[in-house]
Design an enzyme around this catalytic site. Structure first.
Site, PDB file in Angstrom:
ATOM      1  CB  THR A  19      -0.891   0.036   1.260  1.00 54.74           C
ATOM      2  OG1 THR A  19      -0.076  -0.280   2.383  1.00 54.74           O
ATOM      3  CG2 THR A  19      -2.025  -0.976   1.160  1.00 54.74           C
ATOM      4  CG  ASP A 154      10.643  -1.744   4.464  1.00 58.03           C
ATOM      5  OD1 ASP A 154       9.447  -1.939   4.751  1.00 58.03           O
ATOM      6  OD2 ASP A 154      11.249  -2.388   3.580  1.00 58.03           O
TER       7      ASP A 154
HETATM    8 MG    MG Z   1      14.396  -5.019   2.665  1.00 55.13          MG
END
Ligand code: MG
Ligand code: ADP
Length: 364
Positions: A19, A154
């Site tokens: 997303t 991340d």
């Molecule tokens: Mg990675």
């Protein structure tokens, strides 16, 4: 010379897969597991690297450009390149890396490494950047230097993590809102089953999923899938596969928001249902799971988890599950046995807790 030590955690995405690049929502936690980078600047114009996990890296010049550096060093070189491109000062020296984030398991050891390198370098040069700028520079290094076309989740998760808090991220404006995630108090645990399956085809498959989303947004006449709501728009997408890809993204965004609401009202039964529904959507509509991963997710639910889903980009990696703490051992033993019966490699299983974000350790 001073030494600068920074550490940054891996992350688990609780819900909201694929997303981020569609400017939708996701809700990760930072892990307690983290990567530490100890940077000792010198007066050279090169960085030399050593990792306890991967051994010696390639030494690279501060002026290294995309394509110049191979292997794991490219994650550090990408960060240095992104800083330089943005006009920030960088210095040479040696970097020692150590991590207890499982590598290549979908828990974002890559962002943990990038963010730790970036914070250590900035400490050495006295560069002050806010977390969003750090996240964007780390992402730029991974996208344009390493060549992995990943979204911003991340890095945002690694930088903004907080103890017993999940992060509701809105990728439209990259805002991060803390959501209480204190499972202990409710007698629950977050179990992580690392399939130990290498996600070999993940880069090409990731790219093709992104392309589907971009193509469908173009067909719908919008800049990103965030600008469309409700599954009614699906009828306007000609290609059947693209239509299912978009259905995953739209329904997944709704599930993330529902999940944040459920966590805020401590409705963990609902959280579990949403996790399992997210897995089904990744399996049937986005098609990023594997037989091995589906077996693990199904087994977790059958053995008594409130819900289970694959986490990370797909094609391997980890499955997470919400389980009653008292049953945790019984459930994980039964799941390990189901995996063995299915003929798949033994998993690594651990319990995760939401940990703090990246930080500078020491400045001696
Ligand atoms: Mg990675
Ligand atoms: P994930 O981020 O899910 O762990 P990636 O494929 O995105 O998987 O990133 C893993 C890569 O990041 C490794 O193959 C290696 O190149 C690099 N890396 C991560 N952690 C370390 C470490 N501690 N030492 C050296 N390289 C690392």
């Amino acid at each position: 010379m001073n030494t600068y030590e920074a550490q940054a955690p891996g992350r688990i995405n609780l819900i909201g897969e694929h997303t981020d690049y569609n400017l939708g929502f996701a809700m990760p936690i930072a892990l307690e597991q983290r990567t530490t980078v100890r940077f000792e600047p010198d007066d050279t114009d090169r960085i030399t690297l050593h990792s306890e996990e991967e051994g010696d890296g390639a030494s690279f010049a501060l002026s290294a450009a995309p394509g110049d550096v191979d292997g794991w060093s490219s994650y550090a070189a990408g960060v240095v390149w992104a800083l330089t491109q943005a006009g920030h000062r960088v210095v040479g020296g040696s970097m020692k890396v150590h991590s207890d984030v499982p590598i290549g398991a979908g828990l974002s050891s890559s962002a943990a490494l990038e963010c730790a390198v970036l914070l250590a370098m900035n400490a050495a040069t006295g560069t002050e950047l806010d977390r969003l700028d750090v996240a964007r520079l780390a992402q730029r290094g991974e996208n344009d230097f390493v060549g992995a076309p990943t979204g911003l989740m991340d890095q945002l998760a690694s930088l903004n993590g907080a103890l017993d808090r999940a992060m509701l991220i809105d990728f439209l404006d990259s805002s991060v809102e803390p959501v209480v995630f204190d499972l202990d108090t409710h007698g629950l645990a977050l179990v992580v089953v690392n399939s130990n399956a290498a996600h070999q085809h993940s880069t090409g498959e990731y790219r093709s999923r992104r392309e589907s989303c971009t193509r469908a947004a173009g067909e719908l006449g919008v800049g990103s899938l965030r600008q469309v709501q409700g599954v009614d728009v699906l009828d306007r997408i000609g290609d059947e596969t693209d239509r299912r890809r978009v259905r995953h993204v739209l329904t997944e965004n709704d599930r993330v928001l529902d999940c944040a609401k459920a966590l805020n009202s401590s409705d963990f039964g609902r959280v579990g249902q949403l996790m399992t529904a997210s897995h089904a959507s990744m399996r049937d509509d986005f098609e990023i799971t594997t037989e091995h991963i589906d077996l693990i997710a199904d087994s977790l639910v059958r053995q008594g988890a409130l819900g289970a889903r694959m986490t990370g980009g797909g094609f391997g990696g980890c499955v997470i599950a919400l389980v009653p703490s008292v049953d945790s051992e019984k459930i994980t033993e039964a799941v390990a046995s189901d995996i063995a019966k299915g003929g798949f490699p033994a998993p690594t299983i651990f319990t995760a807790r939401a940990g703090g974000g990246a930080s500078l350790q020491r400045n001696e």
